[in-house]
Design an enzyme around this catalytic site. Structure first.
Site, mmCIF file in Angstrom:
data_model
loop_
_atom_site.group_PDB
_atom_site.id
_atom_site.type_symbol
_atom_site.label_atom_id
_atom_site.label_comp_id
_atom_site.label_asym_id
_atom_site.label_seq_id
_atom_site.Cartn_x
_atom_site.Cartn_y
_atom_site.Cartn_z
ATOM 1 N N ASP B 11 0.881 -1.163 0.000
ATOM 2 C CA ASP B 11 0.000 0.000 0.000
ATOM 3 C C ASP B 11 0.919 1.212 0.000
ATOM 4 O OD1 ASP B 11 -2.451 -1.396 0.184
ATOM 5 O OD2 ASP B 11 -2.129 -1.704 2.323
ATOM 6 N N ASP B 130 -13.759 -3.236 -2.018
ATOM 7 C CA ASP B 130 -13.596 -3.028 -0.574
ATOM 8 C C ASP B 130 -14.979 -3.133 0.043
ATOM 9 O OD1 ASP B 130 -10.908 -2.524 -1.006
ATOM 10 O OD2 ASP B 130 -11.178 -0.355 -1.145
#
Lengths: 207, 273
Positions: B11, B130
């Protein structure tokens, strides 16, 4: 002596991964966008894209005829993933589009019950011919990275160099004199992939 | 033969690898170029690179960082973050990505997934989802063609809602429905992250993951929550995922990829060793 390696650009592929691998092995990658193909010792038909759009691009730029000429002159060609599929006569991915027909056979879609499609994983490649310089430094079975929904049905059985199982046993590598092609990604299969790519380039040197 | 892929996830924020909890409280975890090379050499089956602030900051992904990261990687590299046009995809592929993950832009413009799959092939297009568990019974799931009032059903089944903009914006979309839809649109793979489980190290959200895997025929990558080796084994065995993704356990060197693979292998799961 192989120096310059032409990489055909279909306009949709990832050319950097394969260029990088060619570069790491000490050869000079050249991206080919249009015909004529000049000053290339080897041609690579790389991996990403759709059979129909790739063939249309090759037809419209005249690269299809150039590749066929290159092949008939006995010069080395390497196909990877979509590249192995393009050398056959046709594909279920684009039924009205003709392939390069460097070898006979057709490309069909996986219909595997209970297994996801695309086939995206590292899978075992079983080499049929064992004592060959192409496999120097490799075992008879090695893991390589696959990402595809279609696979070739080869008519000329003698050119099948390796097979892989994914619900069905399919041909994952062919060798026909100056043409070598893999359904798996040599440039994305870690050190084994680079080793096989290097062996293929050495095999081409001896042609 | 079907081997399960072990995927470390980078990330990336402002060119650095970070890791948070429930997508928040980010802390520094390393340099993407170094970590990617380390994982590629260590036996990672793939590497995922997500520019987690590109969408929120309304900018393009940092192509230069992607390029430098890709330089040392000879395993597949999936890149996502702020991808919203065919040109964005082409730029990423030319920077060394092998697959591209689309999240927010897919929800805002589902046709984009279709165009992308047509242009670059399904195998290249990963839709990242998500999702977060919906609490209470008043939840209404919307889509253009489909509305379910879960409060009316006799058996209360769990629902998960899709969030976009790096987990900050609820969409009203049901995650399982959305997964089916993106498969139809031509996505080649789904990267499914549980916002509830993310960064907790308490294990993957097996129920959510199983619900999505059962609904589609394309590979699903489980993401969010890996903290122990048993978590990897559990989600593969119970949810039948194609790949498991983790970040902090690898970044902070709690486990090596090799150790996870050895344990999975002993548990009867086929992996590349």
């Amino acid at each position: 002596m192989i120096r310059k390696v032409g990489i055909i650009n279909y306009g949709a592929g990832n050319l950097m991964s394969i260029s990088k691998a060619i570069d790491v092995l000490g050869y000079q990658p050249l991206i080919i966008n249009s015909s004529p193909i000049k000053n290339c010792d080897v041609l690579i038909l790389p991996g990403v894209g759709n059979f129909g759009s790739a063939m249309k691009m090759l037809n419209s730029t005249g690269l299809d005829e150039e590749i066929k000429k290159f092949f008939s002159l006995g010069k080395p060609i390497l196909g990877i993933c979509l590249g192995i599929q393009l050398v056959f006569n046709s594909s279920e991915e684009a039924k009205d589009v003709k392939g390069l027909s460097l070898v006979s056979g057709k490309v069909v879609k996986f219909s595997t019950r209970g297994l996801p499609v695309p086939h995206i994983c590292w899978n075992i490649v079983r080499f049929k011919n064992k004592n060959t310089a192409l496999l120097a430094g490799l075992r008879d079975e090695e893991y390589f990275y696959f990402v595809h929904s279609y696979y070739p049905l080869v008519s000329e059985k003698n050119i099948v160099f390796a097979t892989t199982c994914y619900g069905v046993k399919f041909c994952s590598m062919i060798v026909k004199n100056n043409l070598v092609a893999t359904q798996f990604h040599l440039e994305k299969s870690g050190d084994k992939g680079l080793k096989l790519l290097s062996n293929i380039m050495k095999y081409f040197e001896l042609l | 033969m079907y081997t399960i892929r072990i995927i470390p996830c980078l990330d990336v924020k402002e060119g650095k690898v970070v890791k948070g909890i429930h997508f928040k409280n980010l802390r520094y975890a390393g340099d993407p170029v170094e970590l990617a090379k380390w994982y590629s050499d260590e036996g990672a089956d793939e590497i995922v690179f997500l520019d987690i602030t590109a969408t929120i900051e309304k900018r393009q992904i940092l192509l230069d960082v992607v390029k430098r990261t890709a330089q040392n990687v000879f395993v597949p590299l999936t890149v996502g973050g702020g991808v919203k046009s065919l040109d964005d995809i082409r730029d990423l592929l030319n920077s060394g990505a092998d697959k591209v993950a689309i999240n927010t832009a897919a929800v805002k413009n589902p046709d984009f997934v279709k165009q992308a799959a047509k242009m670059f092939g399904s195998q290249c297009i990963v839709v990242a989802i998500d999702a977060k568990l919906v609490h209470g019974s008043q939840f209404t799931v919307h889509s253009s063609r489909f509305t379910v009032h879960s409060s009316r059903s006799k058996v209360e089944s769990k629902k998960w809602e899709v969030y976009i903009n790096a987990g900050s914006t609820p969409t009203g979309l049901d995650a399982v429905f959305w997964a089916r839809k993106v498969e139809k649109l031509g996505a080649g793979e789904i990267l499914l992250t549980s916002i509830d489980a993310d960064g907790t190290n308490q294990g993957y959200d097996v129920e959510l993951t199983k619900a999505v895997v059962d609904a589609v025929n394309i590979p699903v990558i489980a993401s969010g929550g890996a903290g122990k080796i048993e978590h990897f084994i559990e989600v593969v065995k119970k949810a039948k995922v194609s790949a498991v993704l983790a970040a902090s356990v690898f970044h902070y060197k709690k486990y090596s990829i090799k150790k996870v693979k050895t344990a999975m292998n002993s548990a009867g799961i086929q992996v590349r060793v």
